[in-house]
Design a protein around this motif. Structure first.
Motif, mmCIF file in Angstrom:
data_model
loop_
_atom_site.group_PDB
_atom_site.id
_atom_site.type_symbol
_atom_site.label_atom_id
_atom_site.label_comp_id
_atom_site.label_asym_id
_atom_site.label_seq_id
_atom_site.Cartn_x
_atom_site.Cartn_y
_atom_site.Cartn_z
ATOM 1 N N ARG A 1 -16.610 -1.319 -8.045
ATOM 2 C CA ARG A 1 -15.655 -1.440 -6.942
ATOM 3 C C ARG A 1 -14.226 -1.265 -7.439
ATOM 4 N N ASN A 2 -13.932 -1.741 -8.657
ATOM 5 C CA ASN A 2 -12.585 -1.581 -9.197
ATOM 6 C C ASN A 2 -12.191 -0.107 -9.314
ATOM 7 N N THR A 3 -13.187 0.755 -9.571
ATOM 8 C CA THR A 3 -12.912 2.188 -9.637
ATOM 9 C C THR A 3 -12.438 2.697 -8.283
ATOM 10 N N VAL A 4 -13.127 2.285 -7.203
ATOM 11 C CA VAL A 4 -12.723 2.712 -5.869
ATOM 12 C C VAL A 4 -11.373 2.118 -5.494
ATOM 13 N N LEU A 5 -11.139 0.843 -5.833
ATOM 14 C CA LEU A 5 -9.842 0.236 -5.560
ATOM 15 C C LEU A 5 -8.718 0.991 -6.263
ATOM 16 N N ARG A 6 -8.972 1.422 -7.476
ATOM 17 C CA ARG A 6 -7.964 2.178 -8.229
ATOM 18 C C ARG A 6 -7.699 3.525 -7.551
ATOM 19 N N VAL A 7 -8.774 4.176 -7.046
ATOM 20 C CA VAL A 7 -8.602 5.443 -6.333
ATOM 21 C C VAL A 7 -7.774 5.227 -5.075
ATOM 22 N N TYR A 8 -8.095 4.190 -4.299
ATOM 23 C CA TYR A 8 -7.362 3.930 -3.061
ATOM 24 C C TYR A 8 -5.889 3.613 -3.355
ATOM 25 N N ASP A 9 -5.642 2.848 -4.397
ATOM 26 C CA ASP A 9 -4.256 2.523 -4.768
ATOM 27 C C ASP A 9 -3.470 3.785 -5.112
ATOM 28 N N GLN A 10 -4.108 4.714 -5.854
ATOM 29 C CA GLN A 10 -3.411 5.940 -6.236
ATOM 30 C C GLN A 10 -3.177 6.835 -5.026
ATOM 31 N N LEU A 11 -4.169 6.929 -4.127
ATOM 32 C CA LEU A 11 -3.998 7.717 -2.911
ATOM 33 C C LEU A 11 -2.870 7.146 -2.061
ATOM 34 N N THR A 12 -2.765 5.827 -2.020
ATOM 35 C CA THR A 12 -1.680 5.197 -1.267
ATOM 36 C C THR A 12 -0.333 5.490 -1.908
ATOM 37 N N ALA A 13 -0.261 5.378 -3.233
ATOM 38 C CA ALA A 13 0.996 5.608 -3.937
ATOM 39 C C ALA A 13 1.480 7.038 -3.758
ATOM 40 N N GLU A 14 0.555 8.005 -3.671
ATOM 41 C CA GLU A 14 0.934 9.402 -3.538
ATOM 42 C C GLU A 14 1.067 9.844 -2.082
ATOM 43 N N GLY A 15 0.853 8.931 -1.133
ATOM 44 C CA GLY A 15 1.076 9.243 0.260
ATOM 45 C C GLY A 15 -0.083 9.891 0.983
ATOM 46 N N TYR A 16 -1.268 9.926 0.365
ATOM 47 C CA TYR A 16 -2.425 10.535 1.021
ATOM 48 C C TYR A 16 -3.004 9.624 2.107
ATOM 49 N N VAL A 17 -2.925 8.323 1.900
ATOM 50 C CA VAL A 17 -3.516 7.372 2.844
ATOM 51 C C VAL A 17 -2.523 6.250 3.116
ATOM 52 N N ILE A 18 -2.791 5.520 4.201
ATOM 53 C CA ILE A 18 -1.971 4.375 4.578
ATOM 54 C C ILE A 18 -2.896 3.173 4.722
ATOM 55 N N SER A 19 -2.551 2.083 4.078
ATOM 56 C CA SER A 19 -3.352 0.860 4.164
ATOM 57 C C SER A 19 -2.658 -0.130 5.088
ATOM 58 N N THR A 20 -3.428 -0.664 6.025
ATOM 59 C CA THR A 20 -2.909 -1.647 6.977
ATOM 60 C C THR A 20 -3.664 -2.950 6.792
ATOM 61 N N MET A 21 -2.936 -4.043 6.559
ATOM 62 C CA MET A 21 -3.548 -5.344 6.332
ATOM 63 C C MET A 21 -4.404 -5.756 7.519
ATOM 64 N N GLY A 22 -5.674 -6.061 7.237
ATOM 65 C CA GLY A 22 -6.587 -6.520 8.266
ATOM 66 C C GLY A 22 -7.206 -5.419 9.095
ATOM 67 N N SER A 23 -6.749 -4.181 8.922
ATOM 68 C CA SER A 23 -7.281 -3.084 9.721
ATOM 69 C C SER A 23 -8.073 -2.088 8.887
ATOM 70 N N GLY A 24 -7.559 -1.734 7.702
ATOM 71 C CA GLY A 24 -8.274 -0.795 6.856
ATOM 72 C C GLY A 24 -7.365 0.263 6.275
ATOM 73 N N THR A 25 -7.978 1.306 5.711
ATOM 74 C CA THR A 25 -7.257 2.400 5.061
ATOM 75 C C THR A 25 -7.518 3.679 5.833
ATOM 76 N N TYR A 26 -6.433 4.377 6.188
ATOM 77 C CA TYR A 26 -6.535 5.557 7.032
ATOM 78 C C TYR A 26 -5.874 6.760 6.339
ATOM 79 N N VAL A 27 -6.398 7.956 6.612
ATOM 80 C CA VAL A 27 -5.801 9.181 6.088
ATOM 81 C C VAL A 27 -4.457 9.407 6.764
#
Length: 517
Positions: free
Chosen positions: A59-85
């Motif tokens: 799971r840490n691998t996926v969390l790291r991927v999501y963090d990098q996608l967020t940092a580079e602007g590919y996705v947006i994470s919303t607290m309590g809602s999820g991660t969206y493209v």
């Protein structure tokens, strides 16, 4: 692509045996899916726990991927809602503006304009520079002109001097080069040039550069404007010509004869902004500018405020006579800018050159070199200083002058043995090359191309002329970097090419008969 399909899509493309880590693979694949629209904006990504379980990775691998996608602007994470493209599509207003027709102002809703490729992307001067480029894909071997024998360089001595300086690790040598370069080197060069080249200068007048190209470029940028005119020798070194043209200078080719630069009446009636000359060893033909011509040029420059750039590229290597005094040494009006390089004396990769500026321009040139190029290489300059001060430069030049003189004679003997007096040898009194003349009907560019295919590097004399019809046909043969034993066999190969492409059948038969005897 929904979350289930995404898991399947990723799983099918994940190479678990690859050297690339799973994190990098998943990140790359998801970036690709988003950029190509397979994951459209607004798509909700599966939770990190779900995706990790589907892919059988941590799971840490996926969390790291999501963090990098967020940092580079590919996705947006919303607290309590999820991660969206995220919506990263190009702004429609900007895209449509690029598609607008300049003539009608209408908007093209169709396919985007194709991207131009190769020379279509270049400016007019960029196309001219690339189209007339003289640089060779090979820089070593028989008979590459202008290249010293780097195998003879005293590498152990240099390494010892360099190791000593690195051991001390003086922080002042690891920063940018202020004031036109390392002062001890400028002082050492000033002493050397006064003795070896009869140059009149103080250490403060010397500006350290990366070589003659940069020295010329700096002088042109500071002393000329786009559209100004410059005298250049006809023929002249293609590299200097390229530097001038790329700065927007209009070149005025001035013919040379046995006494060097020989301006015509129309040239004298229209004084240029600057003149670029090689008075001590004209490149490529090799003649020396006579004293009368030197004094005439200096007086003309004084009267008309013409800047003279004296390119003194290899005058240390003269055979049968001492090196000649510089043009700068005769200048009393402060119109000559003297440029030189240590590369031909030592090794081209050293990239240490120098220019001597007139006293009233010293501060301007120091500021210019620092502002435009942010010079460094102080550690190399410090090694060079010790190399000069310990006497290694003088002894190396003396040794190489003797070696190059031997090689020059071996090559001349090979030419004479094969062709007798049929093909003239020019410009062999000094430097690292000579010119082998060809008949007027010969195409020296074709000969050079055929020689290259046969494994021998030569340059066509026609490449150094600005006009389509050169005054002379010939080949530049560099002998400095060719071991003695290889000169004869290499010239035999070149001679066969010359006989096949530049000379008639009767000459070829005569040459073969002469060679057999």
């Amino acid at each position: 692509m929904d979350t289930v399909i995404l898991s399947d899509w990723l799983s099918a493309r994940l190479d678990r045996a690859a050297a690339e880590p799973s994190y990098r693979q998943v990140l790359r694949l998801m970036q690709q899916a988003i950029l190509t629209g397979q994951l459209p904006p607004g798509t909700k990504l599966p939770s990190s726990r779900t995706l990790a379980g589907d892919l059988l990775i941590a799971r840490n691998t996926v969390l790291r991927v999501y963090d990098q996608l967020t940092a580079e602007g590919y996705v947006i994470s919303t607290m309590g809602s999820g991660t969206y493209v995220a919506d990263t599509r190009p702004d429609s207003v900007a895209v449509n503006a690029r598609r607008a027709s300049p003539a009608s102002g209408s908007i093209d809703k169709g396919a985007p304009t194709p991207i131009r490729r190769e020379h279509g992307d270049l400016s007019s001067r960029g196309r001219r520079l690339i189209g007339q480029a003289g640089v060779s894909p090979k820089q070593w071997g028989a008979f590459m002109p202008g290249v010293p024998d780097v195998a003879e360089f005293p590498a152990r001595t240099w390494s010892r001097l360099q190791a000593k300086l690195w051991k001390e690790a003086n922080p002042d040598l690891l920063t940018y080069a202020p004031g036109g370069g390392y002062r001890p080197l400028r002082r050492a060069l000033s002493d050397y040039l006064r003795v070896a080249r009869s140059v009149n200068c103080t250490p403060d007048q010397i500006i350290i550069t990366t070589g003659i190209h940069q020295s010329i470029d700096l002088a042109v940028r500071l002393l000329t404007d786009v559209g100004d005119r410059a005298w250049v020798e006809e023929p002249c070194y293609w590299g200097a010509r390229s530097v001038l043209q790329s700065s927007g200078i209009k070149l005025v080719p001035v013919p040379v004869d046995d006494e060097g630069l020989n301006p015509r009446e129309q040239d004298l009636q229209n004084p240029p902004r600057l003149a670029l000359v090689t008075p001590s060893h004209q490149y490529p033909l090799g003649m020396v500018m006579s004293l009368a011509r030197r004094r005439t040029l200096l007086e003309y420059a004084r009267q008309h405020k013409v800047w003279i750039i004296e390119d003194d590229y290899d005058s240390e290597f003269r055979y049968g006579s001492h090196p000649l005094a510089s043009l700068q040494g005769l200048d009393e009006a402060g119109q000559v800018i003297y440029v030189g390089s240590l590369g031909k004396m030592l090794f081209p990769g050293l990239r240490i050159g120098y220019m001597i500026a007139p006293e009233h321009l010293v501060d301007t040139f120091r500021t210019g070199v620092a502002e435009l190029y942010r010079e460094g290489q102080l550690m190399q300059q410090a090694v060079m200083t010790d190399f000069i001060m310990d006497g290694h430069l003088t002894s190396h030049v003396r040794r190489m002058r003797a070696l190059y003189g031997e090689r020059r004679q071996i090559l001349i003997d090979a030419i004479t043995a094969r062709f007798g007096n049929e093909l003239p040898v020019m410009g062999d009194e000094a430097g690292l090359h000579l010119v082998l003349g060809l008949p007027d009907h010969a195409n020296d560019r074709e000969v050079a191309a055929a020689a290259y295919d046969a494994g021998v590097i030569v340059r066509a004399l026609a490449a150094y002329y600005s006009g389509e019809t050169p005054a002379r046909r010939g080949l530049l043969l560099g002998y400095a970097c060719v071991p003695n034993a290889q000169i004869g066999p290499a010239f035999d190969t070149l001679a066969r090419v010359i006989e096949q492409t530049a000379l008639g059948a009767s000459t070829r038969t005569t040459g073969q008969r002469r060679h057999a005897t």
